[in-house]
Design a protein around this motif. Structure first.
Motif, short mmCIF file in Angstrom:
data_model
loop_
_atom_site.label_atom_id
_atom_site.label_comp_id
_atom_site.label_asym_id
_atom_site.label_seq_id
_atom_site.Cartn_x
_atom_site.Cartn_y
_atom_site.Cartn_z
N THR A 269 5.05 2.30 2.47
CA THR A 269 5.34 2.43 1.04
C THR A 269 6.44 3.48 0.83
O THR A 269 7.40 3.26 0.08
N LYS B 231 2.32 6.79 -6.52
CA LYS B 231 2.61 7.99 -7.31
C LYS B 231 2.99 9.16 -6.41
O LYS B 231 3.96 9.89 -6.68
N GLU C 166 -2.16 6.05 8.67
CA GLU C 166 -2.15 5.25 7.43
C GLU C 166 -0.77 4.58 7.30
O GLU C 166 0.06 4.95 6.47
N THR D 269 1.17 10.66 6.63
CA THR D 269 0.65 9.30 6.76
C THR D 269 0.71 8.81 8.20
O THR D 269 -0.17 8.07 8.65
N SER E 235 1.18 -0.36 1.19
CA SER E 235 0.15 -0.10 0.19
C SER E 235 0.76 -0.03 -1.21
O SER E 235 1.80 0.60 -1.42
N PHE E 236 0.06 -0.70 -2.16
CA PHE E 236 0.47 -0.62 -3.56
C PHE E 236 -0.57 0.12 -4.40
O PHE E 236 -0.59 -0.01 -5.62
N ASN E 237 -1.41 0.87 -3.70
CA ASN E 237 -2.39 1.71 -4.39
C ASN E 237 -1.67 2.67 -5.33
O ASN E 237 -0.66 3.28 -4.97
N GLN E 238 -2.19 2.81 -6.56
CA GLN E 238 -1.51 3.60 -7.57
C GLN E 238 -1.30 5.04 -7.15
O GLN E 238 -0.23 5.63 -7.38
N GLU E 239 -2.31 5.63 -6.50
CA GLU E 239 -2.19 7.02 -6.06
C GLU E 239 -1.15 7.18 -4.95
O GLU E 239 -0.41 8.16 -4.91
N VAL E 240 -1.10 6.19 -4.06
CA VAL E 240 -0.14 6.23 -2.96
C VAL E 240 1.29 6.12 -3.49
O VAL E 240 2.18 6.90 -3.11
N ASN F 298 0.20 1.63 6.28
CA ASN F 298 0.53 0.94 5.03
C ASN F 298 1.11 1.90 4.01
O ASN F 298 2.09 1.60 3.31
N GLU F 299 0.52 3.09 3.95
CA GLU F 299 1.02 4.12 3.03
C GLU F 299 2.38 4.65 3.50
O GLU F 299 3.27 4.94 2.69
#
Length: 516
Positions: A233, A56, A227, A222, A49-54, A229-230
């Motif tokens: 990360t 961070k 989760e 995670t 995951s490249f989600n900004q919250e993840v 993907n997270e």
């Protein structure tokens, strides 16, 4: 009749037999429901995951882990160096009246180093609560004792004749000792200290899985929520940091040993310790940890003699000890036997580099998380715990073997290959054989580490002394906690003696020593 004595090359392959009973037991408890989840976990490695919250959250957890490891490492190294010097026979040569103090320190340190940092963490959580100092103290206690042991053994192995010669010129003991000590101590500290820092990062990650924050907590949460993907990360960020750290340490170690004088090397070492401690503490403070707040202690009702006796009678100690030994035995078999087996079955430089990538993958995931993944498709048992530990330490042993082989002279291999032998035979006799004694020596040391780590696997996998310790802590049965901790300490001290004897035997017959 003369007994048949297996050669060391064969002994590197024999431990892989451990797969047979382990796979049989895992297949017996197998259920197909978790296979889809395992496939999802593996496939998520290529699409984190490249989600900004993840990102961070993972970065913040990684900062906590590195800052805690840095602080713990510096404190443990400074204490360990001091205790190592005080426990060496060399230090007490001029004051023999007090030499018993050195022996007392040396033998007393066997207890704190025999208990894994996660066990210390579980104990201190009950006393101090969820404080960042719990993670720091839990790393400092065993690592200080381990560092002291290495420093003491290395210094005692050196020739004392130069010290005697300098003393005969009229120099006092302290100045003579420092003159002889520094040239020998700095290479030990630079080599072992860098290794210990990597261990500190892994140790803090493990502590995070048990609720003490950092990247370990992110990984655990995670995984529990699937989760993946997270989770990947976090794992890839941790892997990248470890790779960069390894390259930096190699450069720094080379610089300290080759390019500068002893005086400057000493000053740089002191500067590194000072800056690291300042950086670690200020980093934790900026991450909003109350690093300077006085600790609050919870009162513990210590058990009476009657409570201890009742706890002893209630615990199935023999069964727990046997289970812990079996986990160590089978995990060591997987860790030691797999890399040489794959090397012989799949020879060649390209395939060796592919295997190196596999070993990185296995080292990436902490053993408790591997246990949880395996439990998705089978029942809790000894084999799950052994396989989880074996996979992680297989990554360590595999990296060690492949790195050494890539830097090894290939003259014997080419000579055997030129005589018409197959690539597998040439690999067995020309590459693995020269490495086998030193590989087995490191395998003995790694078995000692595995024995200590059975505590953390047992706590997750539901078997052994680790599981019982977690259960007793949950019920605040302090009598049982004391008994289990003491039993585990005695078991690991006995294992340390056994594995050290084995390691020394292989090192005496080795021309190719590994650094532990």
């Amino acid at each position: 009749m003369k007994l048949i004595k297996p050669v060391s090359t064969l002994l590197t392959l024999i431990p892989s037999i451990a797969y047979i009973p382990i796979l049989i037991e895992i297949i017996k408890g197998f259920h197909i429901g978790g296979l889809n989840i395992i496939f999802l976990f593996i496939s998520s490695a290529i699409k984190p995951s490249f989600n900004q919250e993840v990102v961070k959250s993972a970065w913040e957890g990684l900062q906590i882990t590195i800052a805690t490891a840095l602080t713990s490492w510096v404190i443990s190294m400074l204490i360990g160096i001091l205790l190592g010097i005080l426990s060496t026979n060399l230090f007490w040569k001029s004051i023999p009246k007090f030499s018993y103090l050195g022996k007392f320190i040396k033998y007393s340190l066997a207890i704190p180093r025999s208990i894994h940092e996660v066990v210390w963490g579980l104990l201190f959580i009950q006393i101090l609560g969820l404080s960042i100092w719990v993670a720091i103290i839990s790393i400092v206690i065993p690592y200080s004792a381990l560092t002291a042991r290495v420093i003491s053994e290395q210094l005692d192995s050196f020739d004392i004749q130069p010290l005697i010669a300098i003393k005969k010129t009229g120099s006092n003991f302290i100045s003579s000792f420092i003159t002889i000590l520094l040239p020998k101590l700095i290479p030990i500290v630079s080599t072992y200290g860098s290794y210990r820092f990597e261990c500190a990062i892994r140790g803090v990650t493990l502590l995070g899985i048990f609720g003490l924050g950092g990247i370990g907590t992110e990984l655990y949460l995670t995984l529990k929520s699937f989760e993946f993907n997270e989770m990947w990360t976090c794992l890839w960020m941790l892997w990248l940091v470890m790779i960069l750290l390894e390259k930096f340490i190699r450069y720094l170690r080379s610089y300290l040993s080759e390019n500068i004088s002893l005086k400057n090397s000493f000053l740089i070492s002191i500067s590194i310790f000072s800056l690291s401690l300042s950086l670690g503490i200020s980093w934790l403070y900026n991450l909003n940890f109350e690093i300077f707040t006085p600790l609050s202690f919870s009162y513990l009702n210590l058990p009476s003699f009657v409570d201890i006796r009742n706890g002893f009678n209630a615990l199935p100690l023999c069964k727990l000890i046997i289970t812990t030994i079996l986990i160590t035995f089978f995990a060591s078999g997987i860790a030691i036997g797999t890399p040489p087996l794959l090397l012989v079955l799949f020879p060649g430089k390209f395939l060796l580099k592919v295997q190196n990538l596999i070993w990185i993958f296995f080292r990436l995931i902490p053993p408790p998380l591997t246990t949880i993944l395996i439990l998705l498709f089978t029942n809790p048992n000894i084999s799950v715990a052994a396989l989880s530990l074996g996979i992680t330490h297989m990554g360590v042993m595999g990296r060690l073997l492949t790195d050494n082989i890539l830097n090894q002279e290939k003259n014997i291999y080419r000579a055997i290959k030129s005589n018409g032998s197959s690539k597998k035979s040439a690999t067995l006799y020309g590459i693995l054989a020269p490495q086998s004694n030193s590989y087995l020596a490191y395998g003995a040391y790694r078995s000692d580490v595995i024995l200590k780590e059975t505590a953390i696997i047992g706590a997750v996998g539901g078997v052994g002394l680790g599981w019982q310790l977690q259960e007793s802590l949950s019920s605040f049965d302090w009598a049982q906690v004391m008994i289990i901790t003491a039993t585990f300490s005695l078991l690991t001290i006995s294992g340390e003696f056994l594995f050290n004897t084995s390691q020394n035997y292989w090192l005496k017959n080795s021309t190719n020593n590994f650094i532990s």
